[in-house]
Scaffold this active site. Structure first.
Site, mmCIF file in Angstrom:
data_model
loop_
_atom_site.group_PDB
_atom_site.id
_atom_site.type_symbol
_atom_site.label_atom_id
_atom_site.label_comp_id
_atom_site.label_asym_id
_atom_site.label_seq_id
_atom_site.Cartn_x
_atom_site.Cartn_y
_atom_site.Cartn_z
ATOM 1 N N ARG A 95 5.602 -3.362 -10.606
ATOM 2 C CA ARG A 95 4.195 -3.453 -11.165
ATOM 3 C C ARG A 95 4.170 -3.413 -12.422
ATOM 4 O O ARG A 95 5.137 -2.501 -13.158
ATOM 5 C CB ARG A 95 3.309 -2.496 -10.014
ATOM 6 C CG ARG A 95 3.731 -0.995 -10.436
ATOM 7 C CD ARG A 95 2.593 -0.228 -10.315
ATOM 8 N NE ARG A 95 2.919 1.313 -10.287
ATOM 9 C CZ ARG A 95 3.420 2.143 -11.236
ATOM 10 N NH1 ARG A 95 3.176 1.402 -12.605
ATOM 11 N NH2 ARG A 95 3.579 3.306 -11.290
ATOM 12 N N GLY A 96 3.036 -3.383 -13.276
ATOM 13 C CA GLY A 96 2.857 -2.948 -14.614
ATOM 14 C C GLY A 96 2.470 -1.426 -14.688
ATOM 15 O O GLY A 96 2.182 -0.965 -13.643
ATOM 16 N N GLY A 97 2.714 -0.964 -15.842
ATOM 17 C CA GLY A 97 2.238 0.468 -16.142
ATOM 18 C C GLY A 97 3.568 1.309 -15.816
ATOM 19 O O GLY A 97 4.519 0.932 -15.550
ATOM 20 N N HIS A 102 1.239 9.709 -6.632
ATOM 21 C CA HIS A 102 0.081 9.557 -5.304
ATOM 22 C C HIS A 102 0.251 10.644 -4.475
ATOM 23 O O HIS A 102 1.630 11.030 -4.203
ATOM 24 C CB HIS A 102 0.398 8.367 -4.689
ATOM 25 C CG HIS A 102 0.682 7.004 -5.631
ATOM 26 N ND1 HIS A 102 -0.831 6.557 -6.260
ATOM 27 C CD2 HIS A 102 1.505 6.052 -5.716
ATOM 28 C CE1 HIS A 102 -0.442 5.726 -6.753
ATOM 29 N NE2 HIS A 102 0.819 5.193 -6.661
ATOM 30 N N MET A 170 -3.933 2.417 -12.814
ATOM 31 C CA MET A 170 -4.016 1.109 -12.058
ATOM 32 C C MET A 170 -2.732 0.304 -12.574
ATOM 33 O O MET A 170 -2.081 0.642 -13.786
ATOM 34 C CB MET A 170 -5.168 0.206 -12.699
ATOM 35 C CG MET A 170 -6.496 0.773 -12.012
ATOM 36 S SD MET A 170 -7.742 -0.294 -12.685
ATOM 37 C CE MET A 170 -9.182 0.275 -11.728
ATOM 38 N N GLY A 171 -2.115 -0.203 -11.595
ATOM 39 C CA GLY A 171 -0.992 -1.116 -11.880
ATOM 40 C C GLY A 171 -0.896 -2.115 -11.034
ATOM 41 O O GLY A 171 -0.832 -2.009 -9.637
ATOM 42 N N PHE A 183 -4.870 0.185 -7.372
ATOM 43 C CA PHE A 183 -5.580 1.517 -8.175
ATOM 44 C C PHE A 183 -5.310 2.541 -7.391
ATOM 45 O O PHE A 183 -4.999 2.730 -6.178
ATOM 46 C CB PHE A 183 -7.149 1.429 -8.494
ATOM 47 C CG PHE A 183 -7.920 1.115 -7.210
ATOM 48 C CD1 PHE A 183 -8.364 2.186 -6.336
ATOM 49 C CD2 PHE A 183 -8.243 -0.295 -6.652
ATOM 50 C CE1 PHE A 183 -9.104 1.882 -5.334
ATOM 51 C CE2 PHE A 183 -8.977 -0.627 -5.674
ATOM 52 C CZ PHE A 183 -9.346 0.623 -4.904
ATOM 53 N N CYS A 200 1.425 8.101 -16.950
ATOM 54 C CA CYS A 200 1.368 6.725 -17.561
ATOM 55 C C CYS A 200 1.986 6.654 -18.828
ATOM 56 O O CYS A 200 1.733 5.641 -19.797
ATOM 57 C CB CYS A 200 -0.182 6.379 -17.552
ATOM 58 S SG CYS A 200 -0.961 6.358 -15.906
#
Length: 242
Positions: A95-97, A102, A170-171, A183, A200
């Site tokens: 994913r991006g980021g 979590h 978000m990613g 998110f 991040c």
């Protein structure tokens, strides 16, 4: 836009679920949607079937995830110590980021959407996800916003009362206009876990939660209901009744 565009969304509430298990479910639903798109290409317009859309809500046991553009050095402790000292796991994901955390008390949302059913614009998609969270926080009397060059949702974006505070990371990943990941909104999250990372990859800003800002814990299901309502309004979605 597809000839058979489908704005119906199947909302699934997974509760507290291991990260790997949720990832596997995302991959399964993602593949189902992509395979339907590929199958449609081989069929006449009359034979094509609408592609499905899903929205998964969940929370995870403690876990750190690192995106493809992230930097491993933003995990500040030895990976081997995560499980033994902090009960956390670690995943490198597509994913991006950069790196994020979590854990219980955090509302995680995974929209698995065929954007051909809505609009084919990743930038617009990300901004609407952010807007959904901004509107949700406004329901609790909190004014949130964006910071140029930093995806996600922040409080104190003008810096009037110290550093900006990130409340939602978000990613996403998208392939053939089908989305994955999403998110993570800090609701009642134990923020001490963020001390072990550079969240991040950003060093000059803080992290916060809805509970910290309000001074009391908020039921996760209440927040999820607001997020869902705003998301459906922004994307003009229709709920699949189950």
């Amino acid at each position: 836009m597809n000839t058979h565009s489908n704005k119906q969304v199947d909302v699934r509430k997974l509760g507290l679920i291991a990260y790997q298990e949720a990832w596997d479910e995302q991959e399964r639903l993602f593949a189902t949607t992509v395979n339907q798109k590929l199958l449609n290409r081989t069929r006449s317009a009359d034979e094509q079937q609408p592609t499905p859309n899903y929205l998964l809500f969940c929370e995870h046991p403690p876990v750190y995830t690192l995106g493809t553009s992230g930097h491993a050095e933003n995990l500040l402790i030895d990976e081997a110590r995560l499980a033994t000292e902090f009960g956390a796991t670690f995943f490198k994901i597509r994913r991006g980021g950069d790196i994020t955390f979590h854990g219980p008390g955090q509302l995680v949302g995974y929209p698995i959407l065929d954007l051909d059913n809505f609009f084919t614009d990743i930038h617009r998609y990300m901004r609407l996800l952010e807007e959904c969270i901004i509107l949700t926080l406004l329901n609790y009397g909190l004014t949130a916003g964006r910071i140029d060059g930093s995806t996600g949702v922040w409080l104190n974006v003008d810096g009037n009362s110290g550093p900006a505070r990130k409340i939602c990371a978000m990613g996403v990943k998208a392939s053939r206009w089908v989305t994955m990941h999403g998110f993570a909104l800090n609701v009642n999250t134990d923020l001490s876990y963020f001390n072990h990372i550079v969240p991040c990859g950003i060093t000059d800003k803080g992290v916060t939660s809805l509970a910290v800002e309000l001074g009391y814990e908020v039921p996760l299901e209440d927040v999820a209901a607001l997020v869902q309502r705003h998301l459906f309004e922004l994307f003009d979605m229709e709920l699949i009744e189950t």
